[in-house]
Design a protein around this motif. Structure first.
Motif, PDB file in Angstrom:
ATOM      1  N   ARG A   3       3.695  -6.126  12.854  1.00  0.00           N
ATOM      2  CA  ARG A   3       4.073  -6.177  11.364  1.00  0.00           C
ATOM      3  C   ARG A   3       3.768  -7.638  10.791  1.00  0.00           C
ATOM      4  O   ARG A   3       4.149  -8.532  11.253  1.00  0.00           O
ATOM      5  CB  ARG A   3       5.657  -5.846  11.228  1.00  0.00           C
ATOM      6  CG  ARG A   3       6.111  -4.523  11.689  1.00  0.00           C
ATOM      7  CD  ARG A   3       5.368  -3.523  11.197  1.00  0.00           C
ATOM      8  NE  ARG A   3       5.764  -3.347   9.635  1.00  0.00           N
ATOM      9  CZ  ARG A   3       5.108  -2.694   8.767  1.00  0.00           C
ATOM     10  NH1 ARG A   3       4.004  -1.753   9.356  1.00  0.00           N
ATOM     11  NH2 ARG A   3       5.260  -2.523   7.496  1.00  0.00           N
ATOM     12  N   SER A   5       3.579  -7.867   6.770  1.00  0.00           N
ATOM     13  CA  SER A   5       3.438  -7.364   5.436  1.00  0.00           C
ATOM     14  C   SER A   5       4.221  -8.188   4.541  1.00  0.00           C
ATOM     15  O   SER A   5       5.452  -8.231   4.553  1.00  0.00           O
ATOM     16  CB  SER A   5       3.898  -5.959   5.439  1.00  0.00           C
ATOM     17  OG  SER A   5       3.156  -5.183   6.152  1.00  0.00           O
ATOM     18  N   THR A   7       5.908  -9.808   1.405  1.00  0.00           N
ATOM     19  CA  THR A   7       6.620  -8.903   0.330  1.00  0.00           C
ATOM     20  C   THR A   7       6.263  -9.077  -1.013  1.00  0.00           C
ATOM     21  O   THR A   7       6.172 -10.196  -1.171  1.00  0.00           O
ATOM     22  CB  THR A   7       8.349  -9.329   0.529  1.00  0.00           C
ATOM     23  OG1 THR A   7       8.795  -8.931   1.770  1.00  0.00           O
ATOM     24  CG2 THR A   7       8.857  -8.683  -0.819  1.00  0.00           C
ATOM     25  N   SER A   8       5.949  -8.282  -1.620  1.00  0.00           N
ATOM     26  CA  SER A   8       5.126  -8.189  -3.012  1.00  0.00           C
ATOM     27  C   SER A   8       6.262  -8.807  -4.091  1.00  0.00           C
ATOM     28  O   SER A   8       7.343  -8.371  -4.211  1.00  0.00           O
ATOM     29  CB  SER A   8       4.551  -7.097  -3.664  1.00  0.00           C
ATOM     30  OG  SER A   8       4.115  -7.069  -4.708  1.00  0.00           O
ATOM     31  N   LEU A  11       7.857  -6.149  -6.509  1.00  0.00           N
ATOM     32  CA  LEU A  11       9.010  -5.563  -6.323  1.00  0.00           C
ATOM     33  C   LEU A  11      10.346  -6.071  -6.808  1.00  0.00           C
ATOM     34  O   LEU A  11      11.475  -5.367  -7.187  1.00  0.00           O
ATOM     35  CB  LEU A  11       9.632  -5.602  -4.663  1.00  0.00           C
ATOM     36  CG  LEU A  11       8.757  -4.787  -3.790  1.00  0.00           C
ATOM     37  CD1 LEU A  11       9.300  -5.132  -2.155  1.00  0.00           C
ATOM     38  CD2 LEU A  11       8.945  -3.219  -3.938  1.00  0.00           C
ATOM     39  N   SER A  12      10.221  -7.383  -7.708  1.00  0.00           N
ATOM     40  CA  SER A  12      11.236  -7.766  -8.334  1.00  0.00           C
ATOM     41  C   SER A  12      11.217  -7.270  -9.808  1.00  0.00           C
ATOM     42  O   SER A  12      12.323  -7.314 -10.499  1.00  0.00           O
ATOM     43  CB  SER A  12      11.289  -9.286  -8.534  1.00  0.00           C
ATOM     44  OG  SER A  12      10.085  -9.830  -8.961  1.00  0.00           O
ATOM     45  N   PRO A  18      11.812   0.041  -3.418  1.00  0.00           N
ATOM     46  CA  PRO A  18      10.765  -0.502  -2.152  1.00  0.00           C
ATOM     47  C   PRO A  18      10.248   0.739  -1.468  1.00  0.00           C
ATOM     48  O   PRO A  18      11.106   1.845  -1.302  1.00  0.00           O
ATOM     49  CB  PRO A  18      11.842  -1.460  -1.302  1.00  0.00           C
ATOM     50  CG  PRO A  18      12.900  -1.721  -2.202  1.00  0.00           C
ATOM     51  CD  PRO A  18      12.975  -0.810  -3.279  1.00  0.00           C
ATOM     52  N   GLU A  20       9.271   2.357   2.532  1.00  0.00           N
ATOM     53  CA  GLU A  20       9.699   1.888   3.681  1.00  0.00           C
ATOM     54  C   GLU A  20       8.428   2.449   4.874  1.00  0.00           C
ATOM     55  O   GLU A  20       7.525   2.746   4.565  1.00  0.00           O
ATOM     56  CB  GLU A  20      10.913   3.011   4.087  1.00  0.00           C
ATOM     57  CG  GLU A  20      12.227   2.782   2.887  1.00  0.00           C
ATOM     58  CD  GLU A  20      13.135   3.802   3.131  1.00  0.00           C
ATOM     59  OE1 GLU A  20      13.029   4.983   4.025  1.00  0.00           O
ATOM     60  OE2 GLU A  20      14.221   3.602   2.805  1.00  0.00           O
ATOM     61  N   GLU A  24       6.343  -0.775   3.772  1.00  0.00           N
ATOM     62  CA  GLU A  24       7.250  -1.693   3.625  1.00  0.00           C
ATOM     63  C   GLU A  24       6.601  -3.238   2.937  1.00  0.00           C
ATOM     64  O   GLU A  24       5.474  -3.540   3.480  1.00  0.00           O
ATOM     65  CB  GLU A  24       8.054  -2.048   4.793  1.00  0.00           C
ATOM     66  CG  GLU A  24       9.154  -3.031   4.458  1.00  0.00           C
ATOM     67  CD  GLU A  24       9.875  -3.472   5.965  1.00  0.00           C
ATOM     68  OE1 GLU A  24      10.662  -4.441   5.731  1.00  0.00           O
ATOM     69  OE2 GLU A  24       9.502  -3.126   7.013  1.00  0.00           O
ATOM     70  N   GLY A  25       7.122  -3.611   1.889  1.00  0.00           N
ATOM     71  CA  GLY A  25       6.590  -4.700   1.250  1.00  0.00           C
ATOM     72  C   GLY A  25       5.914  -4.592  -0.015  1.00  0.00           C
ATOM     73  O   GLY A  25       6.075  -5.551  -0.704  1.00  0.00           O
ATOM     74  N   VAL A  26       5.671  -3.349  -0.494  1.00  0.00           N
ATOM     75  CA  VAL A  26       5.404  -2.824  -1.806  1.00  0.00           C
ATOM     76  C   VAL A  26       6.311  -1.800  -2.290  1.00  0.00           C
ATOM     77  O   VAL A  26       7.237  -1.203  -1.635  1.00  0.00           O
ATOM     78  CB  VAL A  26       3.778  -2.499  -1.926  1.00  0.00           C
ATOM     79  CG1 VAL A  26       3.067  -3.488  -1.495  1.00  0.00           C
ATOM     80  CG2 VAL A  26       3.737  -1.376  -0.906  1.00  0.00           C
ATOM     81  N   HIS A  51       0.356  -5.399   0.839  1.00  0.00           N
ATOM     82  CA  HIS A  51       0.921  -5.278   2.182  1.00  0.00           C
ATOM     83  C   HIS A  51      -0.255  -5.064   3.198  1.00  0.00           C
ATOM     84  O   HIS A  51       0.004  -5.303   4.223  1.00  0.00           O
ATOM     85  CB  HIS A  51       2.010  -4.142   2.153  1.00  0.00           C
ATOM     86  CG  HIS A  51       1.466  -2.867   2.062  1.00  0.00           C
ATOM     87  ND1 HIS A  51       0.620  -2.391   0.887  1.00  0.00           N
ATOM     88  CD2 HIS A  51       1.735  -1.725   2.834  1.00  0.00           C
ATOM     89  CE1 HIS A  51       0.529  -1.182   1.186  1.00  0.00           C
ATOM     90  NE2 HIS A  51       1.075  -0.600   2.018  1.00  0.00           N
TER      91      HIS A  51
END
Length: 326
Positions: A3, A5, A7-8, A11-12, A18, A20, A24-26, A51
């Motif tokens: 792993r 990836s 975190t983008s 996502l905020s 998010p 899964e 995960e990460g986008v 990601h």
């Protein structure tokens, strides 16, 4: 699977939900997956694929060296021409999938999230005396997908993969937020995956397992060139192509729309006539909800499953369309 990836920052944004698992990460979506699918189909918006791993190969020998390692013919790949390629095991099983383009001095490739470390290790082990440099650029560059028909501008100096399905940009990671803010609406992975399944496009780790060979999922021609020199696993590719048939084949499934839940990745596929306790003949690889087609899926089944046989995907009734002919 390793792993790595990032975190983008997207996502905020308001409404971002998010994703899964491997994604995960986008974002899975930004509030309305069907609206996001429609936007992509109409050629607007973008998908955050930041990601995904980004790997570069530079140096004077980069194309001739990669030509020895990959399933694709890349020794004379023109700058700007996108292509796909695989790295196989000695037995012909798919280990890595690279989506690449050469910019005239460097080959850029994006790969499945978390696979870049193993890919880099393999490439480094094969350098020998070739004039090449390989690098993991995942922390520096974010992949952004613009759908086919998009008129979004591409900043100067950004490397682009132009494909029939759209453009993949290798965007400096620090520019991601500003670019997304200018070229929305944003679409999440649920929309991107729904259109991928509709187009019957296989994805490493979804439509593949540890024993998948390229013929089973329709990659002969698109990612595997049959008239090139030796590479690891070529004997299996040539033998199956010339003398036999692959043991399994990829199918497209129309799922019963009355079911609330989609079958999970790995859910068994059986003949409907045998019922839910019947012999397993394959497994679901990706199931999605499409804005027009309803619930659909890809699955890998034994080659001798009758093409007109009604199936069960998990507990869900399914009608099949061959992607790879038996």
């Amino acid at each position: 699977m390793q792993r790595h990836s990032p975190t983008s920052p997207l996502l905020s944004l308001p409404g971002a939900v998010p994703a899964e698992g491997r994604d995960e990460g986008v974002a899975a979506h930004y509030g309305d997956p069907f609206r996001e699918q429609r936007a992509l189909t109409a050629g607007s918006g973008l998908v955050d694929l930041s990601h995904r791993g980004v790997v570069t190969v530079s140096g004077d020998d980069r194309l001739s060296w990669l030509h020895l390692l990959l399933t694709q013919h890349v020794s004379d790949l023109p700058p700007g021409r996108a292509t796909d390629a695989l790295i196989l095991s000695a037995n012909g099983h798919i280990e890595h999938a690279l989506h690449l383009v050469d910019d005239g001095s460097t080959v850029w490739a994006h790969v499945e999230p978390g696979t870049q470390g193993a890919l880099l290790a393999y490439l480094e082990s094969m350098k020998f005396f070739y004039r090449v440099e390989v690098a993991d650029r995942t922390d520096d560059y974010a992949v952004v997908h613009l759908p086919a028909g998009s008129i979004a501008d591409v900043p100067d100096g950004v490397v682009v993969r132009e494909t029939p399905h759209g453009r993949d940009l290798f965007l400096p990671r620090g520019d991601l937020e500003a670019y997304a803010g200018k070229h929305g609406p944003l679409a999440g992975m649920l929309a991107y995956e729904a259109l991928r399944v509709e187009a019957h496009r296989p994805r490493l780790g979804y439509e593949t397992d540890h024993r998948t060979i390229p013929h089973e999922i329709g990659l002969i021609g698109s990612a595997v060139h049959l008239q090139k020199g030796c590479y690891r696993g070529q004997e299996t590719v040539a033998r199956v192509h010339n003398l036999g048939k692959p043991p399994r084949r990829l199918v497209f499934l129309h799922l019963d729309g009355s079911e609330v839940h989609l079958p999970a990745h790995g859910a068994p596929v059986r003949l409907a006539s045998d019922g839910p306790e019947g012999r397993q003949l394959g497994f679901v690889t990706t199931a999605v909800r499409h804005y027009e087609l309803g619930p659909i899926a890809l699955a890998l089944v034994k080659r001798n499953v009758p093409v007109d046989a009604p199936l069960l995907a998990g507990d869900t009734a399914a009608a099949q369309e061959p992607v790879v002919e038996p």
